[in-house]
Each structure stands twice: as C-alpha cells, then as structure tokens.
Design a protein around this motif. Structure first.
Motif, PDB file in Angstrom:
ATOM      1  N   UNK A 194     -12.684   5.555 -21.325  1.00 11.97           N
ATOM      2  CA  UNK A 194     -12.393   4.641 -20.227  1.00 11.97           C
ATOM      3  C   UNK A 194     -11.258   5.195 -19.365  1.00 11.97           C
ATOM      4  N   UNK A 195     -11.471   5.171 -18.065  1.00 16.74           N
ATOM      5  CA  UNK A 195     -10.513   5.766 -17.141  1.00 16.74           C
ATOM      6  C   UNK A 195     -10.120   4.783 -16.035  1.00 16.74           C
ATOM      7  N   UNK A 196      -8.859   4.927 -15.635  1.00 13.53           N
ATOM      8  CA  UNK A 196      -8.377   4.240 -14.431  1.00 13.53           C
ATOM      9  C   UNK A 196      -8.612   5.183 -13.259  1.00 13.53           C
ATOM     10  N   UNK A 197      -9.327   4.699 -12.254  1.00 14.63           N
ATOM     11  CA  UNK A 197      -9.531   5.505 -11.045  1.00 14.63           C
ATOM     12  C   UNK A 197      -9.159   4.652  -9.838  1.00 14.63           C
ATOM     13  N   UNK A 198      -7.956   4.856  -9.289  1.00 15.47           N
ATOM     14  CA  UNK A 198      -7.555   4.054  -8.131  1.00 15.47           C
ATOM     15  C   UNK A 198      -8.240   4.566  -6.859  1.00 15.47           C
ATOM     16  N   UNK A 199      -8.567   3.637  -5.980  1.00 16.33           N
ATOM     17  CA  UNK A 199      -9.125   4.041  -4.686  1.00 16.33           C
ATOM     18  C   UNK A 199      -8.119   4.915  -3.941  1.00 16.33           C
ATOM     19  N   UNK A 200      -6.886   4.472  -3.879  1.00 19.36           N
ATOM     20  CA  UNK A 200      -5.790   5.302  -3.359  1.00 19.36           C
ATOM     21  C   UNK A 200      -4.896   5.660  -4.531  1.00 19.36           C
ATOM     22  N   UNK A 201      -4.576   6.944  -4.641  1.00 20.40           N
ATOM     23  CA  UNK A 201      -3.669   7.362  -5.702  1.00 20.40           C
ATOM     24  C   UNK A 201      -2.332   6.661  -5.493  1.00 20.40           C
ATOM     25  N   UNK A 202      -1.634   6.460  -6.602  1.00 19.28           N
ATOM     26  CA  UNK A 202      -0.381   5.695  -6.563  1.00 19.28           C
ATOM     27  C   UNK A 202       0.777   6.647  -6.863  1.00 19.28           C
ATOM     28  N   UNK A 203       1.712   6.691  -5.956  1.00 26.31           N
ATOM     29  CA  UNK A 203       2.875   7.571  -6.155  1.00 26.31           C
ATOM     30  C   UNK A 203       3.803   6.961  -7.200  1.00 26.31           C
ATOM     31  N   UNK A 204       4.753   7.775  -7.646  1.00 28.12           N
ATOM     32  CA  UNK A 204       5.648   7.299  -8.710  1.00 28.12           C
ATOM     33  C   UNK A 204       6.426   6.064  -8.286  1.00 28.12           C
ATOM     34  N   UNK A 205       6.704   5.968  -6.994  1.00 33.66           N
ATOM     35  CA  UNK A 205       7.449   4.777  -6.537  1.00 33.66           C
ATOM     36  C   UNK A 205       6.531   3.586  -6.301  1.00 33.66           C
ATOM     37  N   UNK A 206       5.266   3.755  -6.642  1.00 34.46           N
ATOM     38  CA  UNK A 206       4.340   2.633  -6.483  1.00 34.46           C
ATOM     39  C   UNK A 206       3.667   2.589  -5.127  1.00 34.46           C
ATOM     40  N   UNK A 207       4.105   3.426  -4.202  1.00 34.09           N
ATOM     41  CA  UNK A 207       3.458   3.403  -2.882  1.00 34.09           C
ATOM     42  C   UNK A 207       2.113   4.139  -2.953  1.00 34.09           C
ATOM     43  N   UNK A 208       1.285   3.908  -1.952  1.00 36.77           N
ATOM     44  CA  UNK A 208      -0.055   4.477  -1.985  1.00 36.77           C
ATOM     45  C   UNK A 208      -0.077   5.886  -1.413  1.00 36.77           C
ATOM     46  N   UNK A 209      -0.815   6.775  -2.100  1.00 36.85           N
ATOM     47  CA  UNK A 209      -0.906   8.155  -1.656  1.00 36.85           C
ATOM     48  C   UNK A 209      -2.289   8.490  -1.145  1.00 36.85           C
ATOM     49  N   UNK A 210      -2.765   9.640  -1.577  1.00 40.59           N
ATOM     50  CA  UNK A 210      -4.022  10.169  -1.032  1.00 40.59           C
ATOM     51  C   UNK A 210      -5.209   9.287  -1.398  1.00 40.59           C
ATOM     52  N   UNK A 211      -6.204   9.316  -0.519  1.00 39.65           N
ATOM     53  CA  UNK A 211      -7.477   8.632  -0.784  1.00 39.65           C
ATOM     54  C   UNK A 211      -8.196   9.406  -1.861  1.00 39.65           C
ATOM     55  N   UNK A 212      -8.541   8.725  -2.943  1.00 40.26           N
ATOM     56  CA  UNK A 212      -9.216   9.356  -4.071  1.00 40.26           C
ATOM     57  C   UNK A 212     -10.684   9.596  -3.724  1.00 40.26           C
ATOM     58  N   UNK A 213     -11.311  10.460  -4.501  1.00 40.27           N
ATOM     59  CA  UNK A 213     -12.695  10.845  -4.206  1.00 40.27           C
ATOM     60  C   UNK A 213     -13.693   9.871  -4.844  1.00 40.27           C
ATOM     61  N   UNK A 214     -13.544   8.609  -4.484  1.00 41.56           N
ATOM     62  CA  UNK A 214     -14.530   7.601  -4.880  1.00 41.56           C
ATOM     63  C   UNK A 214     -14.908   6.843  -3.609  1.00 41.56           C
ATOM     64  N   UNK A 215     -16.183   6.859  -3.302  1.00 42.38           N
ATOM     65  CA  UNK A 215     -16.616   6.214  -2.061  1.00 42.38           C
ATOM     66  C   UNK A 215     -17.804   5.298  -2.316  1.00 42.38           C
ATOM     67  N   UNK A 216     -17.871   4.310  -1.475  1.00 47.51           N
ATOM     68  CA  UNK A 216     -18.995   3.372  -1.526  1.00 47.51           C
ATOM     69  C   UNK A 216     -20.126   3.930  -0.675  1.00 47.51           C
ATOM     70  N   UNK A 217     -21.233   4.291  -1.324  1.00 47.13           N
ATOM     71  CA  UNK A 217     -22.350   4.893  -0.597  1.00 47.13           C
ATOM     72  C   UNK A 217     -23.199   3.834   0.087  1.00 47.13           C
ATOM     73  N   UNK A 218     -23.287   2.672  -0.526  1.00 44.63           N
ATOM     74  CA  UNK A 218     -24.102   1.609   0.072  1.00 44.63           C
ATOM     75  C   UNK A 218     -23.830   0.311  -0.661  1.00 44.63           C
ATOM     76  N   UNK A 219     -24.285  -0.763  -0.050  1.00 42.88           N
ATOM     77  CA  UNK A 219     -24.233  -2.075  -0.699  1.00 42.88           C
ATOM     78  C   UNK A 219     -25.660  -2.530  -0.982  1.00 42.88           C
ATOM     79  N   UNK A 220     -25.804  -3.280  -2.058  1.00 47.84           N
ATOM     80  CA  UNK A 220     -27.126  -3.797  -2.398  1.00 47.84           C
ATOM     81  C   UNK A 220     -27.462  -5.021  -1.546  1.00 47.84           C
ATOM     82  N   UNK A 221     -28.748  -5.188  -1.316  1.00 50.40           N
ATOM     83  CA  UNK A 221     -29.275  -6.363  -0.620  1.00 50.40           C
ATOM     84  C   UNK A 221     -29.778  -7.307  -1.708  1.00 50.40           C
ATOM     85  N   UNK A 222     -29.014  -8.355  -1.957  1.00 54.01           N
ATOM     86  CA  UNK A 222     -29.254  -9.160  -3.151  1.00 54.01           C
ATOM     87  C   UNK A 222     -29.876 -10.523  -2.837  1.00 54.01           C
ATOM     88  N   UNK A 223     -30.441 -11.114  -3.899  1.00 55.67           N
ATOM     89  CA  UNK A 223     -31.003 -12.466  -3.821  1.00 55.67           C
ATOM     90  C   UNK A 223     -29.933 -13.496  -3.486  1.00 55.67           C
TER      91      UNK A 223
END
Lengths: 604, 604
Positions: free
Chosen positions: B227-256
C-alpha cells in the motif's frame, strides 16, 4: 448479437405447457399449422435480432427530441418502423377479417414479447396502435373501421391512448377535457393530456389519438366520460390526409428510462391547427358516456401486452448478465481451482442468474398459458367452455401484468448486480434495463390497480371459483412431481414440495380474502399486492414444475439436449429461492386487518 | 425544505436502543454530554438541510466534468465542501489525539448518515477521506501521520482508495500495478486504476491517493500487494505543495447514478507529471506485501459507512414519497369517502410507505446499535468485554453494509412506485434515489462479498457464538412483546410472534450453515446472501420490536407525541410485511445443496 430470441424456450412452452396443438385445432385456425407457427417465430427472430435489437441502445442515448416541426425519433427508428410495417407485424395478432393475419394470441404473444425485448421503447408504438385497432374493431362504426383500421394495420398510421391529465392519473373520474358536439355530428375537443406515449413522432404519416373527454352535460365521475377519435391530420373521404388538426405536442417528458419512446404532453384546442376554432376535431366512438368501458377494451389488451414487456426486459437483462458472467474471470472457485474462474462458477452469481431465469421463464410460461385460454375463449365451439376459458383468461390478466412487471424490476436489478461495478456504468447496458423496467409496474395501471382488479373482480366476484380450479391444478402437478421416479426424482420431489407449500399459501390467502372482504375491506386490501404477487409466484412455480416434468420425460425418452437438464435446474432454483416467498406473502395478507387498524390510528 | 434530518428518530434510537448513556459513560468520553450530542445533531441538521441537501439534484443534472485542467465538480460543491471543512465535520468521528473531535462512533453515525442523505454524491468525498485518515492513523509512520492527517482532517486535502483495475475488481489477487523502490526510499508507481471515487476534483488543494500495487519481487496473489501514499501534488517538508505528481485522470465514467461524484480512471506513471520519469512518486505504508491487510482497515470503516449510505438514501426516498402521498389527491377511499382522498389513504400506498419506513428505521437502528458496540470495543475498561463487543461489532459490519444497501434499492424502487407515473419523470426526483441507490450493494464489496465475510468469518469461525447471543436477545424481546399488556397488547403480541418466527428461522439457518459448511461449502454458500439478508431482516425486526416496546412504555407514561404510536405502527407494518421473509430465506438456505448440485450439472 445484441439479443437472441429464446426460440427454444418459446417452442417448449407453446408445445409442452400452453397447448399449442389444442389451440391450432380450434375452429378458425384451420390454416395455421405448427410449421407455419415455426416459420413465423423464425422470421420474427430474424427481424428482431437484425432490425430492432441493435437500435435499443441508440434509443437510450439519442432519445426522441421535441422540435417546432414535431417530434424527431431516434435515428434508425423510422426505417425500423417501415420494416416492421412491411413485415406485416402490426397485423399479426389481429383478425383476418380486419386485414390482419388472424394468428392465435398464443402465437402473437411470443412475437410481441420478442419485439419488446428487441427494443422496448420502439415497441411501445405498435403496442399502443394494437390497442387502438382493438378498440375500433370492437366499438367503432363500420365507417370508422373502414377509414381508420386499414392504415393502422399497414403501419402507415399509428395510434395512441389519451387518458391521463395532470390531476387525473389512476383516478379517471377527475378528467376535465371537454368535447362539444357540432352540427355535423363531430365534436370539438379541448384539454391537456399528459404521458401520451408516441403522442407525436415522425415514424408514420398520421397519428390516431383515442381521447377520453366529457361532453358539457355529462354526469360527473367515470360515468360521464366519452371516447373520441382525434386524428393528427384530418382524413378526407377518399382516405387522403387533410388539414392539420388542433392537437399539438407541447413538450416531451425527461424520463428515467425508455428514452427512445416520446412521452408527450398534448394540447387539444390550443388554436394551433388548420381545422378552425373551438378545439380539435374529434369523432365519437360508440355512445356518449360509455368511454371508460370502451377504453377498458384497449386497456385489457394493453395490460396483457405490458406483462409481456416485463418478460421481454427480463429476458434481455438475463441474456446480458449471463453472457457477462460466463466471460468475466474473477476469483478462485470456493471448492478450490487452479486460478480465477468465470464468475458464473461462484454460487451467489449462479443464485442471481437462476433467480433471474426462473422469474423470466416462469412469467413467460404463465403469459403464454393465459394466451391459450384467450384463444379458446374466442374460438371454442361450446359456449360454456368459452365462458370458462374467458373467466380464466381474465383472471390471468392482472397476474400477467402485475407479476411479470414487478419481476422485471427485480430481474433487471439483479442483472446490474451480476455485473458488479461495471453494471453501474451506462455503457455496459445493464443499467438501461434497470431504468427501462421501472415504468412497467406503473403504466397501464399500477400493480396496486392490478391487485384491486384481481381481488375485486377475479377472486371475490366468483367466490374464488377460478382460483380454486387453478390451485387444484397446482396440487395435481405437485403430486406428480413428488411421485416422479428416475435420476431426477429428488429434484422433482423438492420442486413438488415447494409447489405444494405455495399452493397451500395461496389457498389460505384466498380463504382469508373471501372470508374478510365484506367486513374489513381495508384490511383485505392491505394485502392486495401481496396477494397478487403470491398468485403470480405460485403460478410461475407451477409452470416451472410442469416444465421440469416435461424435461424429465424428454430426458427419459433419450433427449441429450442440454436444454432439458437446464430446465430442471431452473425449476430447482426457482423452487428454492422464489417459491417460498409465498409463505411470507401469505403471512402478510393474514395480518392485514391489524396492520390497517394501526396505520389508520397513526398519523403517518 | 428538500430534506429534513429525522432528528427525533435519531435521538430515540440513540437513547432507547443503542445505549447512548452507556457509551457516554465510557472512559475517554468524559467531556461528551448528552447536551453536547444534541447540539452536534442540531448543528449537523442545519448544515445538511441548508448547505448540501439543496445541491443534491444539481449533482445529478450537472455532473462532474473532465477537462484538460482537471475535473470540475458540480457548481456549488466546492463551496459546500469548504463549509463542510470549516464546520469541522471531517474531524468529527476521528480521535482527539489526531486533531479530530473524538466523538463516539455512535454520534458520528447519525452525522454521517445525515450528510449522505443530504447529498450522497457529495458525501463520498469525505467518506473516502475518512478511510484514508483511518488507515494512516493505524499503520502510517509518525512522519506520515504528521504530514498527511492534519490537512485531511481540516478538509484542505481529500483522500481516495485505489484498488480496482480493469481485470481486478472483487478479486484483488489479479492486481497488476507496479511499485519500484528508489534509492531514497520512495517508490515509483505505474499502472491504471479504475472506479476511483473523487479521483480528481477541484474541491480541495491536494488529493492523497492510497494505492495498492506490487513490488517487482512480490509473491503472487493477495500476499504480494503493498500500500502506497501517492499525493496528487508532492508535499514539501514544510507541508507546502510541490511538483505535480505523475498521476492523472484519463476520464470519468458515465454512471447510472451518483452523477455528482466523479468516478475516475487514474493513470499512474503515464509521464505527465513534473516529478520525473519512472512513475508517480509514492511512499510505502507500513511493510511491503501487507497492503491488503491495511486496506481492509479502510475498507471495514468504509463498509460500515456505505451501510449508513443505504439508510440515508432510504430516508430521503421515504420523505419524498411520504410527502407526495400526503399531497396527491386521487381516488375515493375504499371504505367510501365524499370525494377523492390523498393517496396515503389507499391501503397499498400505506403498505409501500410502511415497508419503506420499516426498512429504513430498522436498518438505522441496527447500524447505530452496531456503532455503540464499536465504541465499547474501543473504550471499555475490561479487556474481555472489549473483545466481546469487538466481535459483535465485526459481526454487524457485513449486515449493516449488505442489508441496508439492498434495502435501499427496494426502498427507492417503492418510492418511485408511490409516485406512479410522476415517479418515472426525472424532475420529480424519486428516480434519482433509485439510480443512486443501485451502486450501494456493489461498491466497497458486493453483497455477495459481504455474505462471504459474514458466513466465513462471522458465523463459522466462532462456531456461531456471537450469532447465538444475538438470537437469544431476539427471543427475549419477542417474549417481552408477547407478554405486554395495555391498549397496544395485540399489536405488540403480533410483532412478538413474527419476531419469534424470524429468530427461529435465523437459528435454523445458522444450524444448517454450521452443520454443512465443511462437507458442502458450495451448497452452503448458495444461501450466503439469503443468510445475510435473513440476519439483517431479523435484526431490523428486533430493533423495531424494541422500538415498539419503548414507544408503548412512553405512551403508558403519558406521552401524547404522535411519534410513539407511529413507531408502533411502523413496527406492525414491518412485522407483517417484511419479517416473514425470513421464512422464505431460511427455506432457500436449506435447499442450497440440491440447488448447487443441479446448477453444476446444468450447462447454464
């Protein structure tokens, strides 16, 4: 293949359960042979599978749209309707003397079912048109018949039923639409009708609306309602189309399902036609103030047909789920396996599919058996026998409508569940059946309306005579199942025991209803829908029990067709998972009096 | 008002059934008074009714949309989430030492239920975030806790659970996503995850994905998942947000349903971030190859919460239908009336509403009672007592998840039916609950998965000890009901008899399961879902029986509040119309062996 007509099951039910041979031997069906029936079923399957089933999803995703120039249906629907018309399918169930093909209802039933399974939203147009043809043929004048029926039969025109108004749904006593007689004998109709299926569309040249309305001096309530023919385009004496009548589609509803079927708000007499002031031009059918009676002619046919729609959606949902369960690999087998297996191998997926299949095939068999009685009621030589069969058919109509449609909601919901997360994604297709099916227990009379009809007119009026005859039949089949020998004896015995229990539950519920209906009508009707569902559950179980006996006999005679053991398995699953529901329903019915008393005391 | 939190029923259940006083007396809850609980419930009701319930329909009609710059949620959701965060609602159920409010689960349960009833699609975001907080707090390192939990608790960030892949749904052994350890101790994650709820959105600054993946040398199957933590934006040591991580939303489902909740396909390591090559940056939680175990921490909390979602949708559907039934005038009363009456006066509408209300309030009571055991399992001083309560709570989790969600589908379907034709029109709103509810028996483990857990880990593992204790409790309540005197004696006696029958059915099913599970596992699991539903039906009936006793006592003590007779009426309706289903379920369970044998023989 998006859908396959279950032609083997259809043939099996026609021959083994619904007495096809007896029906074909009736006076009037001399020219209908078993070979002809087979040919019709095969041609129908081809038409359904190739022409309309592939359009089912388009109907959902590209619904009919309103425009100033009229409603545009889903791309492909118009061509499909032309193919439908050219195939002569509209005329199939109607009398030869009207220009129909004069086939038995028993043959028309599977055809109707299959067309609806192919495309429920599409099929509503012919379904309503059938009702209009039926009503005109029964109560229209000769001139009306001659003018309107042939184009409807040929699929050049279509028909609608106009009952509902915003304040008048199940309660037609509240109708307000008005009809004022003119000097020429025609009427001018004004008012607003809602929920008019295929109230406007571009699939045919003309639309014949049958409209309930009140004349100015009519009595209040349901005894002051008359029935009128209101064509979209007036029809000249030579049959050609004349002025645009003052009936317009104001809007289409945005519905949960059956998106391909335009559900119209129709305005009569809003001053938008070419036929003068004062309302839409309409023609009285039969006599004034007898409209509701006439409308029931359409409605009974339509109710039976909606029951077939329930079977149809169920079958389609079942095929979709069964195919997925056979392909989707997920999880090791409970008893151990070398790796993940198709999910159909998991007992609960098998339970869901078996429940779906039992409800579908059981409801189908009940509907076809009912159709056989309809044919006998119309064609038997002996009058007393005709009356007996008519009473049985009428007993079945609310069962077919109520049970098949309520079951279809359950079946479609299980179909989603079999798909897991994929079932919730619209592109998978399972969700469409879940949405489409939901209207079936509502339109053409909700399940409660069917249940009122069932208890009031079908159980109480004859003192339970028809029902007791049916229960005796269930007991007989149960005894045969319990007495069966051979390799499937244990399965047949189990089915027989569960069927016996169901028959007993039905008997007990019937006795309760007959005993208490006079002194505690509310208490009895608190169990009205449970009673209807009990009857449907037991009848479907009975037919599946008969199926199992017939299948076991075929196996005994050397059949190696997998169809036969599969039929026994389906009956076993239904007997285990569905038939015992009759115990719960019976208990609920018997508690009706206490429940009603507490509900009335409470302020909820 | 679009939705009203049923605060009187909540208070009644907390006090009369779920031992609120006992829970508040537990060590650790010294600062939580009954007054504080009331204040929390009232503030929650205000928030739900004013802030999020009115957005429920917008979520349906204006779903979250994918864009190149990320997913845009329904207009109003972002502001509502800010209000949610500012209200401190995310922290409510979490321990005070983490920065939460440290309230009992018994108080968190109605809050969670109400938020979900207000807006199911919206509430999934906090629901998943709760699971991430819970997992991090249990197995995260101190550094991970310090870095990730506070912003999640404050509602600045949100969380997701990433399990499913196209080939791996219920069967996580089939997972393929990879995680490769880097020199700095972090990992690079690659793979595709589907069905990720709130996998991308614009409501918070960052998204913390918990992701299951395999390291290159991991064992096959479920024992090789980490099990892994994967933040959308990497978190710097001071808690501020850093680089955009390589996880992207390719699409959304069309649901009932639950359209307002974005269901994302997430690509890890598709080379679209700013954090370098080789995959998304992730951080191992706990030890390698123990990921599934950790994920179950989240999952158990999430399963319980989804059970509350079932109660929530049910309550909302019930309120909608009850309001319509009180207003809609249609048809004369069966027993005669001067004119048409509100449809609630018709016995079958009353039956439907009573069934809806019984299933809703029964499931709510079961869920809250379970929450009380959860608090006792965590806080009681005595270790043996803690263990006893923990076993009871864990026994309840699959019941709460399975029964409440299956019931919600039935309740929402009945809600459509109560509306008649209007129910099928989307603008009415009833259809949305029918669509939304359908996911609940599927996600976080289908009902079959719950039933496997129930039979395997909750009934069989302890030889039925916990279940037998519960059944003894049912028998005791049944005896008290049957012995009751006073004006409601006949009603209480009837409820007692039906409850006794249900307890007997459960006992018989339990005996069958324990006796046959070793020698015929498939036969037993053919009845797994029926067994879970039997338990849920009986437990809900038990709690409604206890409710009726408490209500009768209050009336005996002079209460003139309509709530009390209404509660008895609901229990009567449930006892009549729902409890006897246990008979059918028991019968189905006992036929499992024969059914399975026939299903395996057949080729369907």
């Amino acid at each position: 293949m998006t859908y396959q007509v279950p032609i083997q099951d259809i043939r099996f039910i026609l021959r083994e359960l619904a007495d096809l041979r007896g029906v074909l031997a009736l006076p009037g069906f001399e020219e209908v042979s078993e070979d002809l029936v087979d040919a019709v079923l095969e041609e129908n399957a081809r038409f359904v599978e190739q022409e309309i089933a592939p359009l089912n999803r388009a109907g959902d995703t590209e619904p009919a749209r309103w425009s100033e120039d009229g409603v545009r249906t889903t791309p492909g629907f118009k061509a499909a309707f032309q193919a439908f018309a050219q195939g002569g399918w509209q005329g199939l169930p109607h009398e030869a003397e009207l220009g129909g093909q004069g086939l038995p209802k028993l043959v028309a039933a599977p055809v109707t079912e299959s067309i609806n399974a192919g495309n429920l939203a599409f099929s509503l147009c012919p379904l309503l048109t059938d009702g209009v043809i039926e009503a005109l043929s029964m109560v229209g004048s000769d001139a009306q018949k001659a003018r309107f029926i042939p184009p409807l039969l040929e699929g050049r025109w279509t028909g609608t039923m106009n009952l509902t108004e915003p304040q008048a749904g199940s309660d037609l006593a509240l109708l307000k639409s008005r009809a004022v007689r003119q000097d020429d004998g025609s009427y001018r109709i004004t008012g607003q009708k809602i929920f008019i299926t295929y109230g406007d569309h571009d699939m045919a040249e003309n639309i014949i609306h049958l409209v309930l309305a009140r004349t100015p001096d009519a009595p209040k309530g349901v005894k002051g309602i008359s029935l009128f023919i209101v064509p979209k385009f007036l029809v000249r004496d030579d049959g050609s189309l004349g002025a645009r009548n003052d009936v317009v589609c104001a809007s289409l509803e945005h519905k949960l399902g059956i998106h391909g079927s335009p559900t119209a708000v129709l305005l009569y007499g809003s001053g938008q036609g070419e036929a003068g002031e004062g309302g839409a031009v309409g023609y009285l059918i039969g006599e004034e103030n007898r409209g509701l009676e006439y409308m029931f002619i359409m409605m009974n046919a339509a109710r039976y047909a909606v029951g077939l729609q329930g079977v149809a959606v169920s079958e389609r949902a079942l095929q979709h789920a069964a195919a997925y369960a056979a392909e989707r690999i997920q999880g090791n087998a409970l008893e151990g396996s070398a790796g993940p297996v198709p999910i159909v191998r998991h007992p609960d997926v098998a339970r869901m599919l078996g429940t779906m299949r039992g409800l579908t095939e059981g409801a189908r068999a009940v509907a076809y058996v009912a159709a056989g009685y309809r044919d006998k009621a119309a064609h038997l030589a002996d009058e007393a026998e005709r009356a007996r069969c008519k009473a049985i058919y009428e007993y079945f109509v609310p069962i077919v409508k109520g049970f098949s449609t309520e079951s279809s909601v359950e079946v479609a919901s299980l179909g989603v569940q079999v798909h897991g997360g994929m079932g919730f994604i619209e592109e998978t297709g399972a969700a469409q059946y879940y949405r489409d099916a939901r209207i079936l227990p509502i339109y053409e009379g909700t399940t409660a309306i069917q249940a009122n009809d069932f208890i009031g007119r079908k159980l109480v009026r004859d003192g339970g005579a028809v029902a007791r005859g049916q229960i005796a039949g269930m007991r007989e089949t149960a005894a045969a199942l319990r007495a069966a020998s051979g390799v499937h004896a244990d399965a047949l015995a189990m089915i027989g025991e569960r069927l016996d229990t169901a028959a007993g539950a039905y008997e007990s519920a019937l006795a309760f209803v007959l005993e208490h209906v006079r002194e505690d009508i509310r208490g009895v009707f608190t169990g009205s829908v449970p009673c209807l569902m009990l009857a449907g559950t037991a009848h479907a179980g009975w037919q599946l029990g008969r199926s199992a006996l017939a299948a076991a006999a075929a196996i005994g005679e050397g059949s190696t067709d997998a169809f036969h053991p599969n039929k026994i398995a389906t009956a076993v699953q239904y007997a285990a998972h569905v038939l015992p529901r009759t115990l719960a329903l019976q208990s609920a019915i018997r508690d009706g009096g206490l429940v009603d008393r507490y509900v009335r005391q409470a302020q909820i």
